[in-house]
Scaffold this active site. Structure first.
Site, PDB file in Angstrom:
ATOM      1  N   CYS A 108       5.418  24.792  24.740  1.00  0.00           N
ATOM      2  CA  CYS A 108       5.082  25.695  23.947  1.00  0.00           C
ATOM      3  C   CYS A 108       3.713  26.299  24.145  1.00  0.00           C
ATOM      4  CB  CYS A 108       5.295  25.389  22.254  1.00  0.00           C
ATOM      5  SG  CYS A 108       5.844  24.413  21.997  1.00  0.00           S
ATOM      6  N   HIS A 243       0.081  30.554  18.986  1.00  0.00           N
ATOM      7  CA  HIS A 243       1.758  30.195  18.681  1.00  0.00           C
ATOM      8  C   HIS A 243       2.071  29.750  17.877  1.00  0.00           C
ATOM      9  CE1 HIS A 243       4.741  27.757  19.961  1.00  0.00           C
ATOM     10  NE2 HIS A 243       4.651  26.762  19.415  1.00  0.00           N
ATOM     11  N   ASN A 273      10.035  28.924  14.858  1.00  0.00           N
ATOM     12  CA  ASN A 273       9.112  28.753  16.433  1.00  0.00           C
ATOM     13  C   ASN A 273       9.961  29.718  17.522  1.00  0.00           C
ATOM     14  OD1 ASN A 273       7.759  27.393  18.221  1.00  0.00           O
ATOM     15  ND2 ASN A 273       7.370  25.875  17.656  1.00  0.00           N
TER      16      ASN A 273
HETATM   17  O1  UT7 Z   1       5.429  23.813  18.981  1.00  0.00           O
HETATM   18  C1  UT7 Z   1       5.174  23.168  18.826  1.00  0.00           C
HETATM   19  C2  UT7 Z   1       6.331  22.113  17.744  1.00  0.00           C
HETATM   20  N1  UT7 Z   1       5.795  21.840  16.524  1.00  0.00           N
HETATM   21  C3  UT7 Z   1       4.425  22.279  15.464  1.00  0.00           C
HETATM   22  O2  UT7 Z   1       3.835  22.383  15.843  1.00  0.00           O
HETATM   23  C4  UT7 Z   1       5.042  21.381  14.398  1.00  0.00           C
HETATM   24  C5  UT7 Z   1       3.985  20.468  13.480  1.00  0.00           C
HETATM   25  N2  UT7 Z   1       4.079  19.895  12.445  1.00  0.00           N
HETATM   26  C6  UT7 Z   1       4.378  20.749  10.883  1.00  0.00           C
HETATM   27  O3  UT7 Z   1       4.562  22.094  11.545  1.00  0.00           O
HETATM   28  C7  UT7 Z   1       4.819  19.712   9.838  1.00  0.00           C
HETATM   29  O4  UT7 Z   1       4.534  18.865   9.948  1.00  0.00           O
HETATM   30  C8  UT7 Z   1       6.141  19.694   9.568  1.00  0.00           C
HETATM   31  C9  UT7 Z   1       6.526  21.302   9.289  1.00  0.00           C
HETATM   32  C10 UT7 Z   1       7.159  19.921  10.606  1.00  0.00           C
HETATM   33  C11 UT7 Z   1       6.898  19.219   8.099  1.00  0.00           C
HETATM   34  O5  UT7 Z   1       5.573  19.118   7.282  1.00  0.00           O
HETATM   35  P1  UT7 Z   1       4.889  18.544   6.092  1.00  0.00           P
HETATM   36  O6  UT7 Z   1       3.733  18.859   5.706  1.00  0.00           O
HETATM   37  O7  UT7 Z   1       4.108  17.308   7.687  1.00  0.00           O
HETATM   38  O8  UT7 Z   1       6.062  17.606   5.794  1.00  0.00           O
HETATM   39  P2  UT7 Z   1       5.910  15.898   6.296  1.00  0.00           P
HETATM   40  O9  UT7 Z   1       6.591  15.446   7.439  1.00  0.00           O
HETATM   41  O10 UT7 Z   1       4.984  15.274   5.094  1.00  0.00           O
HETATM   42  O11 UT7 Z   1       6.819  15.751   5.280  1.00  0.00           O
HETATM   43  C12 UT7 Z   1       6.791  15.650   3.782  1.00  0.00           C
HETATM   44  C13 UT7 Z   1       8.985  15.158   2.689  1.00  0.00           C
HETATM   45  C14 UT7 Z   1       9.224  14.333   3.670  1.00  0.00           C
HETATM   46  O12 UT7 Z   1      10.376  13.348   1.995  1.00  0.00           O
HETATM   47  P3  UT7 Z   1       9.159  12.165   1.372  1.00  0.00           P
HETATM   48  O13 UT7 Z   1       9.426  11.276   2.618  1.00  0.00           O
HETATM   49  O14 UT7 Z   1       8.268  12.846   1.291  1.00  0.00           O
HETATM   50  O15 UT7 Z   1      10.248  11.508   0.304  1.00  0.00           O
HETATM   51  C15 UT7 Z   1       9.872  14.963   4.448  1.00  0.00           C
HETATM   52  O16 UT7 Z   1      11.502  13.908   4.036  1.00  0.00           O
HETATM   53  O17 UT7 Z   1       9.433  17.092   2.944  1.00  0.00           O
HETATM   54  C16 UT7 Z   1      11.190  15.700   3.255  1.00  0.00           C
HETATM   55  N3  UT7 Z   1      11.411  17.429   4.612  1.00  0.00           N
HETATM   56  C17 UT7 Z   1      12.842  18.114   3.890  1.00  0.00           C
HETATM   57  N4  UT7 Z   1      12.357  17.706   2.743  1.00  0.00           N
HETATM   58  C18 UT7 Z   1      13.239  19.420   2.889  1.00  0.00           C
HETATM   59  C19 UT7 Z   1      11.076  17.065   5.502  1.00  0.00           C
HETATM   60  N5  UT7 Z   1      11.816  18.194   6.507  1.00  0.00           N
HETATM   61  C20 UT7 Z   1      12.318  18.480   5.291  1.00  0.00           C
HETATM   62  C21 UT7 Z   1      13.411  19.956   4.948  1.00  0.00           C
HETATM   63  N6  UT7 Z   1      13.774  20.168   3.785  1.00  0.00           N
HETATM   64  N7  UT7 Z   1      13.519  21.230   5.979  1.00  0.00           N
END
Ligand code: UT7
Length: 322
Positions: A108, A243, A273
């Site tokens: 990225c 980004h 993204n």
């Molecule tokens: O270009 C560079 C590459 N990527 C990035 O920059 C991404 C950086 N990270 C992020 O943007 C965030 O960490 C995410 C958007 C990927 C995730 O957000 P988060 O607030 O860190 O959520 P999490 O991974 O801690 O997940 C929280 C909950 C989980 O459920 P439990 O374990 O709390 O029951 C996940 O299973 O949200 C759940 N979850 C979803 N629920 C509905 C994860 N993805 C989804 C989804 N829809 N798409």
């Protein structure tokens, strides 16, 4: 170095969060509040090459140069159908340019890495006009059964033409290798000398929270470094072009820099993204909308798999799109 032309292209198919709930256990509420994404563009009947060619042609047209006048062609790309030839070679054939060309995988952060390479060529008089294209289809390296990754990405291409000038004020690149936080693996063939059994592709794997933390921390540090090097304060920066990975990442960086929201334009809500294409697409949109005034100060910052990061400060030269 200064930018004298910009172009961008996105696929025609727009996919809303709601549309994803038909096959994924997710919701518009989760995606929009956790990421800021509302829709993304996804390649269907077009190919990545088509977007790449459109963005390239638009950039050349606005720079008012012909394909023959390009002396070097850098294409930032993580993955496309062809492993070889390079995407830059494929696009060159289509636009009718014959410059030396190379693909660069800076994930990225590929746009900032490309700016640095281009600057080195210009400073050593090895080129007059350089085309930088960022063309990405991250939707093709996600597992669409995994809601954690597939909802985040969109496809797109952004391009700029650069030449010698007084635009680039400072640039800084970093790498702090950690391949496990975010990776995508391709299957390779077995040889008579090494059998790895059934080698399989591994679609994008990401430790979201860790990437989030690294992104906020590195971007803030990098911006600090490039603003200091350029001798500008955050108050003097007109726009921070970050980004487009997550609206919450952008917000966290903004809160640390303590500058108003209007200085942080976004397109993540519409495109998701788009990897290295996100900043050049944003740049093209803002420039064509006339939002970038002559001598406007822009601070760019990107981060991605590697973990690699890059930031730059640029003084803008307006482009005439007539
Ligand atoms: O270009 C560079 C590459 N990527 C990035 O920059 C991404 C950086 N990270 C992020 O943007 C965030 O960490 C995410 C958007 C990927 C995730 O957000 P988060 O607030 O860190 O959520 P999490 O991974 O801690 O997940 C929280 C909950 C989980 O459920 P439990 O374990 O709390 O029951 C996940 O299973 O949200 C759940 N979850 C979803 N629920 C509905 C994860 N993805 C989804 C989804 N829809 N798409």
């Amino acid at each position: 170095m200064k930018i004298i032309g910009t172009g961008s292209a996105v696929p025609s198919k727009s996919v809303s969060n709601e549309m994803l709930t038909g096959f994924l256990n997710t919701s518009d509420e989760w995606i929009s509040t956790r990421t800021g994404i509302r829709t993304r563009r996804i390649l269907t009947n077009e190919k990545l090459e088509d977007l790449a060619v459109d963005a390239t042609r638009a950039a050349l047209e606005s720079a008012k140069i012909s394909p023959d006048e390009v002396d070097f062609f850098i294409c930032s790309n993580v993955s496309n159908n062809y492993v070889t030839p390079s995407l830059s070679a494929i696009v060159q054939e289509a636009v009718g340019s014959h410059a030396p060309c190379i693909d660069l995988n800076g994930a990225c952060a590929g746009f900032i890495y490309s700016l640095d390479f281009a600057d080195a060529y210009l400073q050593t008089d090895r080129a007059k006009n350089i085309l930088i294209l960022c063309a990405e289809e991250p939707t093709r390296f996600c597992d669409w059964h995994q809601r954690e990754t597939s909802v985040l990405f969109g496809d797109g291409a952004g391009a700029v033409v650069v030449t010698k000038g007084d635009g680039l004020q400072s640039l800084h690149l970093t790498a702090s290798p950690d391949k496990d936080v975010i990776y995508y693996k391709r299957r390779l063939e077995n040889t008579p000398y090494e059998h790895r059994g059934v080698d399989v592709d591994e679609p994008l794997v990401m430790q979201g929270r860790e990437v989030f933390r690294m992104a906020v921390e590195s971007s803030q540090k990098d911006l600090d470094i490039v603003m200091t090097k350029a001798g500008v304060t955050s108050e003097q920066v007109d726009y921070f072009l970050l980004h487009q990975a997550n609206m919450r990442i952008i917000k966290a960086i903004r809160e640390q820099i303590k500058q108003p929201e209007e200085k942080f334009p976004t397109n993540i809500e519409r495109y998701g993204n788009t990897s290295s294409a996100s900043i050049p697409i944003l740049l093209d949109e803002l420039s064509r909308e006339g939002k970038l005034k002559q001598d406007a100060i822009l601070a760019l910052s990107a981060f991605g798999a590697g973990f690699v990061t890059g930031a730059a400060v640029m003084k803008w030269n307006t482009i005439n799109y007539d």
